[in-house]
Motif scaffolding. Sequence first.
Motif, PDB file in Angstrom:
ATOM      1  N   LEU A  18      70.579   2.078  53.669  1.00  0.00           N
ATOM      2  CA  LEU A  18      70.620   2.591  55.040  1.00  0.00           C
ATOM      3  C   LEU A  18      70.109   1.547  56.024  1.00  0.00           C
ATOM      4  N   THR A  19      69.007   0.909  55.671  1.00  0.00           N
ATOM      5  CA  THR A  19      68.429  -0.113  56.547  1.00  0.00           C
ATOM      6  C   THR A  19      69.389  -1.281  56.740  1.00  0.00           C
ATOM      7  N   ASP A  20      69.968  -1.761  55.649  1.00  0.00           N
ATOM      8  CA  ASP A  20      70.904  -2.890  55.742  1.00  0.00           C
ATOM      9  C   ASP A  20      72.118  -2.532  56.595  1.00  0.00           C
ATOM     10  N   MET A  21      72.605  -1.306  56.439  1.00  0.00           N
ATOM     11  CA  MET A  21      73.778  -0.873  57.195  1.00  0.00           C
ATOM     12  C   MET A  21      73.470  -0.811  58.690  1.00  0.00           C
ATOM     13  N   VAL A  22      72.329  -0.240  59.021  1.00  0.00           N
ATOM     14  CA  VAL A  22      71.951  -0.094  60.425  1.00  0.00           C
ATOM     15  C   VAL A  22      71.666  -1.441  61.061  1.00  0.00           C
ATOM     16  N   ILE A  68      72.237  -2.458  71.697  1.00  0.00           N
ATOM     17  CA  ILE A  68      72.833  -1.298  71.029  1.00  0.00           C
ATOM     18  C   ILE A  68      72.400  -1.253  69.568  1.00  0.00           C
ATOM     19  N   SER A  69      72.450  -2.396  68.900  1.00  0.00           N
ATOM     20  CA  SER A  69      72.046  -2.419  67.487  1.00  0.00           C
ATOM     21  C   SER A  69      70.578  -2.058  67.341  1.00  0.00           C
ATOM     22  N   GLU A  70      69.755  -2.515  68.274  1.00  0.00           N
ATOM     23  CA  GLU A  70      68.335  -2.182  68.227  1.00  0.00           C
ATOM     24  C   GLU A  70      68.126  -0.688  68.422  1.00  0.00           C
ATOM     25  N   ALA A  71      68.838  -0.113  69.391  1.00  0.00           N
ATOM     26  CA  ALA A  71      68.700   1.316  69.668  1.00  0.00           C
ATOM     27  C   ALA A  71      69.132   2.155  68.471  1.00  0.00           C
ATOM     28  N   VAL A  72      70.249   1.784  67.864  1.00  0.00           N
ATOM     29  CA  VAL A  72      70.741   2.533  66.702  1.00  0.00           C
ATOM     30  C   VAL A  72      69.780   2.380  65.532  1.00  0.00           C
ATOM     31  N   ALA A  73      69.307   1.161  65.311  1.00  0.00           N
ATOM     32  CA  ALA A  73      68.394   0.916  64.190  1.00  0.00           C
ATOM     33  C   ALA A  73      67.123   1.741  64.319  1.00  0.00           C
ATOM     34  N   VAL A  74      66.509   1.701  65.492  1.00  0.00           N
ATOM     35  CA  VAL A  74      65.253   2.433  65.691  1.00  0.00           C
ATOM     36  C   VAL A  74      65.486   3.936  65.592  1.00  0.00           C
ATOM     37  N   ASN A  75      66.565   4.423  66.203  1.00  0.00           N
ATOM     38  CA  ASN A  75      66.850   5.860  66.175  1.00  0.00           C
ATOM     39  C   ASN A  75      67.093   6.368  64.760  1.00  0.00           C
ATOM     40  N   VAL A  76      67.946   5.672  64.025  1.00  0.00           N
ATOM     41  CA  VAL A  76      68.289   6.123  62.677  1.00  0.00           C
ATOM     42  C   VAL A  76      67.074   6.059  61.755  1.00  0.00           C
ATOM     43  N   LEU A  77      66.318   4.988  61.853  1.00  0.00           N
ATOM     44  CA  LEU A  77      65.146   4.854  60.992  1.00  0.00           C
ATOM     45  C   LEU A  77      64.050   5.848  61.382  1.00  0.00           C
ATOM     46  N   ALA A  78      63.933   6.144  62.674  1.00  0.00           N
ATOM     47  CA  ALA A  78      62.974   7.160  63.109  1.00  0.00           C
ATOM     48  C   ALA A  78      63.394   8.532  62.596  1.00  0.00           C
ATOM     49  N   GLY A  79      64.700   8.792  62.609  1.00  0.00           N
ATOM     50  CA  GLY A  79      65.191  10.058  62.085  1.00  0.00           C
ATOM     51  C   GLY A  79      64.993  10.168  60.590  1.00  0.00           C
ATOM     52  N   ALA A  96      62.057  -1.055  61.942  1.00  0.00           N
ATOM     53  CA  ALA A  96      63.146  -1.811  62.565  1.00  0.00           C
ATOM     54  C   ALA A  96      62.656  -3.143  63.119  1.00  0.00           C
ATOM     55  N   LEU A  97      61.535  -3.116  63.819  1.00  0.00           N
ATOM     56  CA  LEU A  97      61.047  -4.349  64.438  1.00  0.00           C
ATOM     57  C   LEU A  97      60.428  -5.294  63.417  1.00  0.00           C
ATOM     58  N   GLU A  98      59.872  -4.727  62.347  1.00  0.00           N
ATOM     59  CA  GLU A  98      59.338  -5.590  61.295  1.00  0.00           C
ATOM     60  C   GLU A  98      60.461  -6.383  60.634  1.00  0.00           C
ATOM     61  N   ALA A  99      61.612  -5.721  60.480  1.00  0.00           N
ATOM     62  CA  ALA A  99      62.742  -6.382  59.828  1.00  0.00           C
ATOM     63  C   ALA A  99      63.523  -7.275  60.786  1.00  0.00           C
ATOM     64  N   LEU A 100      63.595  -6.872  62.060  1.00  0.00           N
ATOM     65  CA  LEU A 100      64.467  -7.580  63.000  1.00  0.00           C
ATOM     66  C   LEU A 100      63.751  -8.196  64.192  1.00  0.00           C
ATOM     67  N   GLY A 101      62.429  -8.099  64.221  1.00  0.00           N
ATOM     68  CA  GLY A 101      61.699  -8.599  65.378  1.00  0.00           C
ATOM     69  C   GLY A 101      62.008 -10.053  65.699  1.00  0.00           C
ATOM     70  N   ALA A 102      61.950 -10.900  64.683  1.00  0.00           N
ATOM     71  CA  ALA A 102      62.211 -12.331  64.901  1.00  0.00           C
ATOM     72  C   ALA A 102      63.650 -12.569  65.349  1.00  0.00           C
ATOM     73  N   LYS A 103      64.572 -11.787  64.774  1.00  0.00           N
ATOM     74  CA  LYS A 103      65.986 -11.945  65.141  1.00  0.00           C
ATOM     75  C   LYS A 103      66.210 -11.568  66.599  1.00  0.00           C
ATOM     76  N   TYR A 104      65.545 -10.506  67.052  1.00  0.00           N
ATOM     77  CA  TYR A 104      65.721 -10.082  68.436  1.00  0.00           C
ATOM     78  C   TYR A 104      65.110 -11.081  69.415  1.00  0.00           C
ATOM     79  N   VAL A 105      64.064 -11.761  68.996  1.00  0.00           N
ATOM     80  CA  VAL A 105      63.493 -12.816  69.839  1.00  0.00           C
ATOM     81  C   VAL A 105      64.515 -13.939  70.012  1.00  0.00           C
ATOM     82  N   GLU A 106      65.187 -14.295  68.917  1.00  0.00           N
ATOM     83  CA  GLU A 106      66.225 -15.329  68.989  1.00  0.00           C
ATOM     84  C   GLU A 106      67.399 -14.861  69.849  1.00  0.00           C
ATOM     85  N   LEU A 107      67.803 -13.603  69.663  1.00  0.00           N
ATOM     86  CA  LEU A 107      68.917 -13.070  70.446  1.00  0.00           C
ATOM     87  C   LEU A 107      68.563 -12.994  71.925  1.00  0.00           C
ATOM     88  N   SER A 108      67.304 -12.742  72.217  1.00  0.00           N
ATOM     89  CA  SER A 108      66.871 -12.707  73.609  1.00  0.00           C
ATOM     90  C   SER A 108      67.056 -14.068  74.263  1.00  0.00           C
TER      91      SER A 108
END
Length: 209
Positions: A89-93, A102-113, A125-137
Amino acid sequence: IDTEHLPNPILSAIPLIAVITFLNIFDLHIITALLIGIVLAAALNIRRLPKIVQTINSGASGSVLAIINTSAAVGFGAVVRAVPGFTTLTDMVLGIKGNPLISEAVAVNVLAGATGSASGGMGIALEALGAKYVELSASSGIPLEAFHRVASLSSGGLDTLPHNGAVLTLLAVTMMTHKDSYKDIFVVATLIPVASVIAAIILASLGIY
């Protein structure tokens, strides 16, 4: 309701102000700050508590239900994270393409659910993708502030599914059932927050965040 003998509103605010002050200004541990607030609340209303021991016992007994429900929900989230399917589930999200907000919103929502926890979903979500989102920013020009706002708003969406600890406690305290009340809870605590996330993503894409 007896409205003539209510506590003074200013005095009633003192314990709350004290907790915030000791927590943020004096940097005390949250438990210590809360204990100070409790002592102040009791001291300021000592004349309203002729049977203070019974009052404390009643309050402690009333808190047990909330503690048990919340603990059960947290335990459920831990079990969900431990099962093999959660990795899938995590890999898919986290593999969603397109606008990173959008990917961040979906990831956090689905994992929170999945975990029944706003902080749990956002943390995973942020533990897995935090560094990636910094790069994307940096590469997309979308400020980190926008990512922060979207993540915070997203954590308050699907976290309030039927197995959420706060939902279970609310229904238990009000002596209602999911059948009686969850439709209204869903609109207020899930549907509206999800709509606010969509609005936040649109505004952030327009440079308003």
